[in-house]
Design an enzyme around this catalytic site. Sequence first.
Site, PDB file in Angstrom:
ATOM      1  N   VAL A   1       3.129  -5.231  -2.732  1.00 35.14           N
ATOM      2  CA  VAL A   1       1.943  -5.119  -3.606  1.00 35.14           C
ATOM      3  C   VAL A   1       0.695  -4.977  -2.738  1.00 35.14           C
ATOM      4  O   VAL A   1       0.479  -5.758  -1.811  1.00 35.14           O
ATOM      5  CB  VAL A   1       1.776  -6.373  -4.501  1.00 35.14           C
ATOM      6  CG1 VAL A   1       0.577  -6.208  -5.427  1.00 35.14           C
ATOM      7  CG2 VAL A   1       3.035  -6.649  -5.306  1.00 35.14           C
TER       8      VAL A   1
ATOM      9  N   GLY B   1      -0.269  -2.674  -0.556  1.00 33.21           N
ATOM     10  CA  GLY B   1      -0.200  -2.086   0.793  1.00 33.21           C
ATOM     11  C   GLY B   1      -0.586  -3.098   1.854  1.00 33.21           C
ATOM     12  O   GLY B   1       0.071  -4.130   2.020  1.00 33.21           O
TER      13      GLY B   1
ATOM     14  N   ASP C   1       4.788   2.223 -11.160  1.00 32.71           N
ATOM     15  CA  ASP C   1       4.586   1.518  -9.887  1.00 32.71           C
ATOM     16  C   ASP C   1       3.629   0.326 -10.086  1.00 32.71           C
ATOM     17  O   ASP C   1       3.899  -0.786  -9.625  1.00 32.71           O
ATOM     18  CB  ASP C   1       4.023   2.516  -8.860  1.00 32.71           C
ATOM     19  CG  ASP C   1       3.816   1.893  -7.499  1.00 32.71           C
ATOM     20  OD1 ASP C   1       4.815   1.627  -6.813  1.00 32.71           O
ATOM     21  OD2 ASP C   1       2.645   1.636  -7.131  1.00 32.71           O
TER      22      ASP C   1
ATOM     23  N   LYS D   1       4.351  -3.852  -9.747  1.00 36.37           N
ATOM     24  CA  LYS D   1       3.503  -4.725  -8.927  1.00 36.37           C
ATOM     25  C   LYS D   1       2.900  -5.859  -9.759  1.00 36.37           C
ATOM     26  O   LYS D   1       2.846  -7.000  -9.302  1.00 36.37           O
ATOM     27  CB  LYS D   1       2.409  -3.888  -8.250  1.00 36.37           C
ATOM     28  CG  LYS D   1       2.988  -2.959  -7.167  1.00 36.37           C
ATOM     29  CD  LYS D   1       1.986  -1.920  -6.723  1.00 36.37           C
ATOM     30  CE  LYS D   1       2.510  -1.068  -5.580  1.00 36.37           C
ATOM     31  NZ  LYS D   1       1.669   0.109  -5.307  1.00 36.37           N
TER      32      LYS D   1
ATOM     33  N   GLY E   1      -0.042   4.124   2.208  1.00 35.30           N
ATOM     34  CA  GLY E   1      -0.148   4.812   3.497  1.00 35.30           C
ATOM     35  C   GLY E   1       0.690   4.095   4.536  1.00 35.30           C
ATOM     36  O   GLY E   1       1.003   2.909   4.405  1.00 35.30           O
TER      37      GLY E   1
HETATM   38  N1  HSE Z   1       2.857   5.038  -4.272  1.00 34.31           N
HETATM   39  C1  HSE Z   1       2.265   3.776  -4.016  1.00 34.31           C
HETATM   40  C2  HSE Z   1       0.761   3.875  -4.251  1.00 34.31           C
HETATM   41  C3  HSE Z   1       2.563   3.371  -2.592  1.00 34.31           C
HETATM   42  O1  HSE Z   1       0.268   5.003  -4.377  1.00 34.31           O
HETATM   43  O2  HSE Z   1       0.097   2.859  -4.332  1.00 34.31           O
HETATM   44  C4  HSE Z   1       2.191   1.958  -2.261  1.00 34.31           C
HETATM   45  O3  HSE Z   1       2.917   1.032  -3.006  1.00 34.31           O
END
Ligand code: HSE
Length: 407
Positions: free
Chosen positions: A125, A127, A194, A198, A295
Amino acid sequence: MKIGIMGFGVVGGGVGEIVTTNAESLKRRSGDAIEIKRILDLRDFPDSEFRCFTKDFQDILHDDEIQIVCEVMGGTKPAYEFTKQLLESGKSVVTSNKELVAKHGTELLQIAKANNVNYLFEASVGGGIPIIRPLYSSLLANELTQVIGILNGTTNYILTQMIKEGESFENALRGAQEKGYAEKDPTADVEGVDTCRKIAILASLAFGKYVCSDEIPTEGISKITLEDVAYAGEIDRVIKLVGMTSKEDDGVFARVCPVMLKNEHPLAGIDDVFNGIMVKGEGLGDVMFYGRGAGALPTASAVVSDVIEIVKNKGEHIRLGWTEGSEGYLKDGDLQNFRFYIRIAGTPEQSAAFHREGFRVITLDGEKYQNEFAVVTPKMNEKSFAEFQEKELSACRILGKIRLVEE
Ligand code: HSE
């Protein structure tokens, strides 16, 4: 400490780079040299500086020297089976795999505990933002009440490009893919899946009981248009995709959807690939976490920080997790009241019916806005909104609908 890496994609490559480039400081900080012994990937990497690739999972599973494995392959197949076997064989696993944590985290955390090893997922969660550790460590003294966040870098990048540059959705998505932010199948980003995984992880951790991502009402940004962006601007707001969850009397509320935030809202200024997460607690008030949400290097830095955490706590199981979920724990959305923005096809004259107390009618200048207008309703819950729609909007063509969030 010898480690293994499963998956040599964007994040796996980032882990390789950080472990190699920062070898000295990692050793100093963890108290042990961290070396990559094996990298599992089905592809060939003839030009890589690493010479330890394997296509066979057994090479990692049965290597007694490898005590920590970074699972950065994504998806649940075969990541779930591999993780389970590694934990059962006494190895710790760290991961960026939000899908796996959201789906099987409860079981994998129990297996880790039973085997006195660790399953850590800081990178799943936000990055590079530290958000998991604060929830199971630094903020432990607080009774948490709410979490709301921009949790997906790809969609935040797309919305920022649309808002600031007037760029089309398709072009902006291409940009996010080129920068390595998007999932393999960007539908998971764009449709809010996504973000949903999270917020399910954050809700489970913040409130201590499992919240299943499949049950969270989820809406993405694929229907958001430049016209919606313009109406939002007219009322001093911006459109952001958020995941939100709050503690209710005997359960939790959670939802993922695009919202209009006032320009001065703390999350409104979070642009591009950045993520922002606001955590509210009794006594604590608001705490805000901010940083790069996707990233290679930001995400890999969170993976490697989990490796260091395990090396530092050698042989010890770090306490984190949640209890099993239960039916009815996730409350339905009717508990929450929102104001709704609705974009309607019709002449400004047809908007007359909505010039009444509690409602706001928005019209925009220009040729393309001649045959449409927007209405902002008073606060109502989902059920009342459905009734309002049925009663007053059934003859109208609705072009867009977005909730407003005030705080
Ligand atoms: N695809 C996800 C995003 C990657 O764009 O946040 C990171 O979890």
